[in-house]
Enzyme design. Sequence first.
Site, PDB file in Angstrom:
ATOM      1  N   HIS A   1       0.791  -1.233   0.000  1.00 27.35           N
ATOM      2  CA  HIS A   1       0.000   0.000   0.000  1.00 27.35           C
ATOM      3  C   HIS A   1       0.831   1.294   0.000  1.00 27.35           C
ATOM      4  O   HIS A   1       0.524   2.244   0.731  1.00 27.35           O
ATOM      5  CB  HIS A   1      -0.945   0.014   1.212  1.00 27.35           C
ATOM      6  CG  HIS A   1      -2.002  -1.050   1.179  1.00 27.35           C
ATOM      7  ND1 HIS A   1      -2.447  -1.643   0.022  1.00 27.35           N
ATOM      8  CD2 HIS A   1      -2.734  -1.629   2.184  1.00 27.35           C
ATOM      9  CE1 HIS A   1      -3.392  -2.524   0.311  1.00 27.35           C
ATOM     10  NE2 HIS A   1      -3.579  -2.542   1.601  1.00 27.35           N
TER      11      HIS A   1
ATOM     12  N   HIS B   1      -9.603   2.076   0.412  1.00 31.30           N
ATOM     13  CA  HIS B   1      -9.537   0.969   1.374  1.00 31.30           C
ATOM     14  C   HIS B   1     -10.637   1.049   2.436  1.00 31.30           C
ATOM     15  O   HIS B   1     -10.390   0.801   3.623  1.00 31.30           O
ATOM     16  CB  HIS B   1      -8.156   0.959   2.030  1.00 31.30           C
ATOM     17  CG  HIS B   1      -7.699  -0.399   2.456  1.00 31.30           C
ATOM     18  ND1 HIS B   1      -8.360  -1.143   3.404  1.00 31.30           N
ATOM     19  CD2 HIS B   1      -6.659  -1.152   2.044  1.00 31.30           C
ATOM     20  CE1 HIS B   1      -7.718  -2.282   3.576  1.00 31.30           C
ATOM     21  NE2 HIS B   1      -6.686  -2.325   2.757  1.00 31.30           N
TER      22      HIS B   1
ATOM     23  N   GLU C   1     -11.498  -3.777  -2.772  1.00 27.84           N
ATOM     24  CA  GLU C   1     -10.547  -2.805  -3.314  1.00 27.84           C
ATOM     25  C   GLU C   1     -10.375  -3.058  -4.805  1.00 27.84           C
ATOM     26  O   GLU C   1      -9.816  -4.077  -5.200  1.00 27.84           O
ATOM     27  CB  GLU C   1      -9.206  -2.954  -2.595  1.00 27.84           C
ATOM     28  CG  GLU C   1      -9.295  -2.811  -1.092  1.00 27.84           C
ATOM     29  CD  GLU C   1      -8.170  -3.557  -0.370  1.00 27.84           C
ATOM     30  OE1 GLU C   1      -7.000  -3.329  -0.662  1.00 27.84           O
ATOM     31  OE2 GLU C   1      -8.495  -4.390   0.501  1.00 27.84           O
TER      32      GLU C   1
HETATM   33  C1  BGC Z   1      -4.506  -6.422   2.359  1.00 25.71           C
HETATM   34  C2  BGC Z   1      -4.388  -7.108   3.692  1.00 25.71           C
HETATM   35  C3  BGC Z   1      -3.909  -6.099   4.667  1.00 25.71           C
HETATM   36  C4  BGC Z   1      -4.857  -4.951   4.701  1.00 25.71           C
HETATM   37  C5  BGC Z   1      -4.309  -3.872   5.565  1.00 25.71           C
HETATM   38  C6  BGC Z   1      -5.502  -5.336   2.480  1.00 25.71           C
HETATM   39  O1  BGC Z   1      -5.636  -4.667   1.275  1.00 25.71           O
HETATM   40  O2  BGC Z   1      -4.828  -7.318   1.344  1.00 25.71           O
HETATM   41  O3  BGC Z   1      -3.503  -8.183   3.649  1.00 25.71           O
HETATM   42  O4  BGC Z   1      -3.757  -6.638   5.929  1.00 25.71           O
HETATM   43  O5  BGC Z   1      -5.035  -4.426   3.428  1.00 25.71           O
HETATM   44  O6  BGC Z   1      -5.279  -3.265   6.244  1.00 25.71           O
END
Ligand code: BGC
Length: 387
Positions: free
Chosen positions: A141, A214, A351
């Site tokens: 991310h 998210h 997402e």
């Molecule tokens: C991921 C998870 C991660 C989360 C974080 C998601 O997009 O796939 O593995 O723990 O984001 O909050």
Amino acid sequence: MKSTFLPLLLAGLVIFQSCSNKSSESSESTTETQALKIEKTDFGKLPDGQTAELYTLKNANGMEAKITNYGGIITHLTAPDSSGVFDDVVLGYDSLAGYLKSSPYFGAIVGRYGNRIAKGKFALDGKTYTLAVNNMVNHLHGGTVGFDKVLWKAEPIEGEEPALKLSYVSKDGEEGYPGNLNVTVTYTLKKNNSLKIDYTATTDKATVVNLTNHTYFNLTGAKRDILDHQLTLNADRFLPVNETLIPTGELKPVAGNVFDFTKATAVGARINDPKDQQIKYGGGYDHCWVLNKKDKELSLAATVYEPTTGRIMEVQTTEPAIQFYTGNFLDGSITGKKGTNYPKRFALCLETEHYPDSPNQSAFPTVVLKPGETYQTTTIYTFSAKK
Ligand code: BGC
């Protein structure tokens, strides 16, 4: 008699209109137009002294979206149930302090690259770039200070369908990525109870981009976990992962396994399948599904139905894939809005994005953005309820 009664009746009608949450799309009274003003309030101070703002967007039906320019976070989003009652269907905190302390990306814009890049490395035009390793052995991310942790410039756009345009310039080398990237994300609250998100980006050097949002959804209004939410995914294939959640490269059919959501299925029905290695790796669902679609068309990716409230959420996107994550890492250590504790699987994320680790997997659709090109994607979350 007649002349005194008529003004009284009209005044009564105006009061009734302004108190009512429901209204038909054809009635355009002054009261409704006023309700569409975008309210701006102080959301708190960042450690460097800058102030984050909170913007409230409302539509004529009474739906509300609250968005802060810190991380472009959707802090509140209301949706009607089958009796027309609006409730907040997203997880988050009451104030900026919570987000600053610790947030698993609640409601945030995620970038420059949403999802994982293996071992925090990729090569582009013969040069290797090194990114922060912030999730086991991988990059996740956007890194240590991704787009979820920066202050965006905000431009409220009032109107019948109010919008908030956020812009951010990510400098060449920020979090290890090449190129100055000009990003805009526009949230629009539509008349039909949808929240539309338009993303654009341009660069002055070849780079990789994968932007998403998210938000953690709980259509009960955060009253109980999401295991009874029924999910449909318009996807015949998903991407199996290794033990660090990096795709193996295979596009595996969902037919005959626990990843088949082609028909509405309760999220919890197969989430603990002890025989499925992929479920074990994810601690539940934490995988990317490849959407059935023609190139870049805006099409239906997912539908979620919550049986106790009747709420329905539909997700449309121009993106090729969707990460479905079931809040497996929520563990009760977070107490969010209104003192509500968030245990494991208390929310789900959908997402919309490109495939994880695309910069290292040449068979996956490209995520490279070059100077002169414009990155442009749209995702729409639409809310309704079964009557
Ligand atoms: C991921 C998870 C991660 C989360 C974080 C998601 O997009 O796939 O593995 O723990 O984001 O909050």
